[in-house]
Design an enzyme around this catalytic site. Structure first.
Site, mmCIF file in Angstrom:
data_model
loop_
_atom_site.group_PDB
_atom_site.id
_atom_site.type_symbol
_atom_site.label_atom_id
_atom_site.label_comp_id
_atom_site.label_asym_id
_atom_site.label_seq_id
_atom_site.Cartn_x
_atom_site.Cartn_y
_atom_site.Cartn_z
ATOM 1 N N ASP A 1 0.925 -1.044 -0.005
ATOM 2 C CA ASP A 1 0.112 0.090 0.117
ATOM 3 C C ASP A 1 0.753 1.304 -0.058
ATOM 4 O O ASP A 1 0.278 2.572 -0.222
ATOM 5 C CB ASP A 1 -1.076 -0.007 1.118
ATOM 6 N N SER B 1 -1.838 4.067 1.730
ATOM 7 C CA SER B 1 -2.045 3.472 3.306
ATOM 8 C C SER B 1 -3.266 3.878 3.757
ATOM 9 O O SER B 1 -4.135 4.780 3.289
ATOM 10 C CB SER B 1 -0.975 4.013 3.965
ATOM 11 N N SER C 1 4.933 -6.499 7.271
ATOM 12 C CA SER C 1 4.878 -5.201 7.915
ATOM 13 C C SER C 1 6.087 -5.102 8.679
ATOM 14 O O SER C 1 6.523 -5.882 9.527
ATOM 15 C CB SER C 1 3.681 -4.898 8.645
#
Length: 347
Positions: free
Chosen positions: A27, A59, A167
């Protein structure tokens, strides 16, 4: 569980047992340093890798599938890699295996599967979809529905493709500013690759990397060197955060903050192994969290669920709204078009 003492040791091991077709998304945009570093590692290991990621930073879009209403970019892409006026979907001028699309991360997943692959790579089917590594962690069930990284992941899972969200805890950086192997983006990619490689190597040739309908959420703490942190089996709930609206009296606007004390609702555990540590706590203590999730959001078959249905039991069994549940299992779907949430949204 630790895979090796250092990330360098992980990377120096023999290449993966079988080469996969891997679809990469994120993203943060197709120019993300984290994304490009993982792309390089996967390619070096012999996998056939394609990136289809947002043209700009996206995001916080969650699973929102928002497609561009313009056939061309109305402004230049991230880091001016592609100029304004270029097609809304296309390739990086320096690498034809890196695609951008001017839409949300979930939309990029669908554009990849329904436009890029059938048109330009006929017969190429993803064995695995990866999203990230994101700039910043995506921890807990509230962020699960908020994160574009997770949105890209469960969009792939919904299309029967095994998918892993990744992440990390480093700051945003353009790919062309990552100039050495000790850069935080390079370290984030190495840690991500260590986890992905283990999933691949533990999968028999020709088998699915994950069961149908399953995805994985991986979160990586801040990394300072090549040392691989402990890798911990975790769950989404447990010390997880949710938002509170914070009003600025001077500006007259709102922003978000973390609710204190922690909310019970976001940490209620009914599915899976409730004895596992929450991924939020794992990362806070310096570990890499690995949580499994499924695309099936139905409540579990427990007394609480029965209690919910019992409140409207009289509607199920009698009256004008009555129905016989078993009958709906065999009846064909109605021919008439039914209004969906998306129809309402577009009105």
């Amino acid at each position: 569980m630790r895979f090796a003492t250092t990330l360098a040791a992980v990377l120096s091991l023999a290449s993966t047992s079988s080469a996969l077709n891997i679809l990469l998304n994120n993203d943060d945009g197709f120019g993300s340093g984290n994304l490009r570093e993982l792309y390089k590692l996967l390619k070096a290991a012999g996998h056939d890798v394609l990136i289809v990621a947002p043209a700009t930073q996206q995001s916080g879009q969650g699973g929102r599938s928002d497609f561009s209403t313009y056939p061309n970019l109305t402004s230049s892409s991230q880091y001016d890699i592609v100029p304004a006026g270029a097609p809304a979907v296309g390739t990086d001028p320096n690498d034809s295996s890196i695609w951008y699309y001017n839409g949300t991360p979930a939309a990029c997943t669908f554009v990849a599967l329904d436009y890029v692959l059938p048109r330009y790579y006929p017969g190429w089917t993803p064995d695995l979809a990866l999203a990230g590594p994101n700039y910043g962690t995506n921890l807990g069930p509230f962020v699960y529905s908020l994160s574009g990284t997770l949105g890209a992941t469960y969009a792939a899972v919904s299309r029967s493709i095994p998918a892993i969200a990744l992440s990390a805890s480093n700051a945003a950086v353009p790919y062309f500013n990552v100039t050495n192997s000790s850069h935080p983006a390079a370290l984030a990619a190495k840690a991500s690759y260590a986890v992905v490689k283990q999933f691949i190597n533990a999968t028999a040739e020709g088998a699915r990397v994950l069961p149908l309908g399953y995805g994985v959420n991986v979160n990586i703490p801040e990394l300072f060197d090549d040392t691989l942190p402990p890798v911990v089996k975790s769950r989404l709930t447990g010390e997880a955060e949710t938002d509170v609206a914070v009003y600025d009296e001077e500006k007259g606007t709102f922003t978000w903050g973390n609710l204190r004390p922690l909310a019970a609702g976001v940490n209620a555990c009914y599915n899976g192994d409730c004895s596992l540590p929450g991924e939020t706590a794992v990362v806070a203590n310096g570990g890499i969290s690995v949580s499994a999730f499924t695309i099936d959001y139905d409540a579990p078959s427990i007394p609480y669920t029965e209690m919910v249905f019992a409140k409207v039991e009289n509607l199920f069994s009698s009256g004008e709204g009555g129905n016989e549940t078993s009958g709906y299992r065999t009846k064909p779907a109605p021919k008439k078009r039914m209004m969906t949430g998306r129809d309402v949204y577009r009105m």
